[in-house]
Design an enzyme around this catalytic site. Structure first.
Site, short mmCIF file in Angstrom:
data_model
loop_
_atom_site.label_atom_id
_atom_site.label_comp_id
_atom_site.label_asym_id
_atom_site.label_seq_id
_atom_site.Cartn_x
_atom_site.Cartn_y
_atom_site.Cartn_z
N LYS A 78 0.52 -1.26 0.21
CA LYS A 78 -0.37 -0.09 0.19
C LYS A 78 0.88 1.52 0.16
O LYS A 78 0.41 2.46 -0.57
CB LYS A 78 -0.84 -0.04 1.24
CG LYS A 78 -2.16 -1.29 0.98
CD LYS A 78 -3.08 -1.27 1.69
CE LYS A 78 -4.61 -1.60 1.20
NZ LYS A 78 -5.58 -2.17 2.49
N1 GLU Z 1 -8.98 -7.53 3.74
C1 GLU Z 1 -8.35 -8.83 3.36
C2 GLU Z 1 -7.58 -8.00 2.77
O1 GLU Z 1 -6.98 -6.11 2.84
C3 GLU Z 1 -9.05 -9.98 1.98
C4 GLU Z 1 -10.25 -10.26 2.77
C5 GLU Z 1 -10.73 -11.66 1.89
O2 GLU Z 1 -11.12 -11.14 0.53
O3 GLU Z 1 -11.16 -12.44 2.13
O4 GLU Z 1 -6.35 -8.57 1.91
#
Ligand code: GLU
Length: 290
Positions: A258
């Site tokens: 990020k």
């Molecule tokens: N919130 C997770 C992420 O940002 C992704 C979760 C999922 O797709 O199971 O990597």
């Protein structure tokens, strides 16, 4: 059941091309299936998640043409729901308070032969599974910091063998009906004192509550599927189909992060990229609308 897809970013930083691939694949597959497309904001980590990142996610997704079928679900608004799931697992005798500090874990797992999880972290030493209830309660009452962990051996014994359907590919090209292998992760954290749930717990609860039939996400989460299948089985939740997709890498072959500015969607947009340009950059065919 209506085919239901979801993109589930964590608002702890700006989106990059890897997120764009995930969001666009979900949107393309939902459209092709005539199904629903959901946005879920995975903001359980109150320290790292910020409203300004959530606003930026909404802007980037609108720019990409990702139009959710309903307002987003924000995980931070549902801690009570995750707590109820945790209580069910605890009532089954599968959850225990684990008191080791990071330094203690490091010391106990320093042996290079100590087993590691798929992300390379040492498995948690399981000695505290057998602490007596009195000792657990005394330490918690004394204010000792702890995390609530899943007793993996007991959980696997309770659930029995599990499989999942993979229509994308795992890191070794695995696809089709695959064996779930949650034990590779050891006694995973289900909740912490400051975060009363965990990624694994909230993702399975939400996928089931939202009627998600198809989980489309990066291959970096492929091995997590074993834990997700296990929690689904223990909680009596339906299993979605899984589709893990390739990751977008930087010029040096590293997974994007990020903080990498040049592959950030905001930077690419500011430099004049169109949504169609982003599709090309992530290796997707153009759609008539872009
Ligand atoms: N919130 C997770 C992420 O940002 C992704 C979760 C999922 O797709 O199971 O990597």
């Amino acid at each position: 059941m209506t085919p239901t897809f979801r993109f589930a970013p964590s608002p702890n930083g700006p989106l990059h091309l890897g997120h764009a691939l995930s969001a666009l694949l979900n949107a393309d597959m939902a459209r092709a299936a005539g199904g629903r497309l959901l946005l879920r904001i995975e903001d359980i980590d109150r320290e790292r998640c910020r409203p300004e990142f959530e606003r930026a996610i909404a802007d980037d997704l609108a720019f990409l043409g990702f139009i959710p079928s309903e307002p987003p679900r924000r995980q931070s608004e549902h801690f009570g729901t995750y707590r109820a799931a945790l209580d069910r697992l605890a009532a089954m005798g599968l959850v225990y308070p684990a008191f080791l500090s990071r330094a203690e874990i490091r010391a106990l797992t320093a042996d290079p032969a100590w087993p590691r999880d798929p992300d390379g972290a040492p498995l948690y030493p399981v000695g505290e599974r057998t602490l007596s209830t009195a000792e657990r309660e005394a330490r918690m009452a004394r204010g000792d910091p702890y995390a609530l962990r899943l007793d993996m051996a007991a959980a696997v014994a309770a659930a029995g063998p599990l499989t999942f359907e993979e229509s994308g590919a795992g890191p070794e090209g695995e696809s089709g009906r695959l064996t779930a292998d949650p034990e590779r992760w050891g006694d995973v954290v289900l909740a912490r004192r400051d975060t009363p749930t965990s990624y694994h717990l909230s993702v399975v609860v939400d996928d089931a509550l939202q009627g998600v039939t198809d989980v489309v996400r990066g291959v970096d989460l492929f091995h997590a599927t074993g834990v997700h299948r296990l929690l689904q089985a223990l909680l009596g939740l339906a299993a979605p189909r899984y589709h893990h997709h390739r990751l977008i890498r930087d010029a040096a072959g590293r997974k994007l992060s990020k903080s990498d500015g040049d592959t950030g969607l905001a930077e690419l947009r500011a430099a004049g990229a169109s949504a169609g340009d982003i599709r090309r950059l992530v290796g997707l065919q153009p759609t008539p609308s872009t």
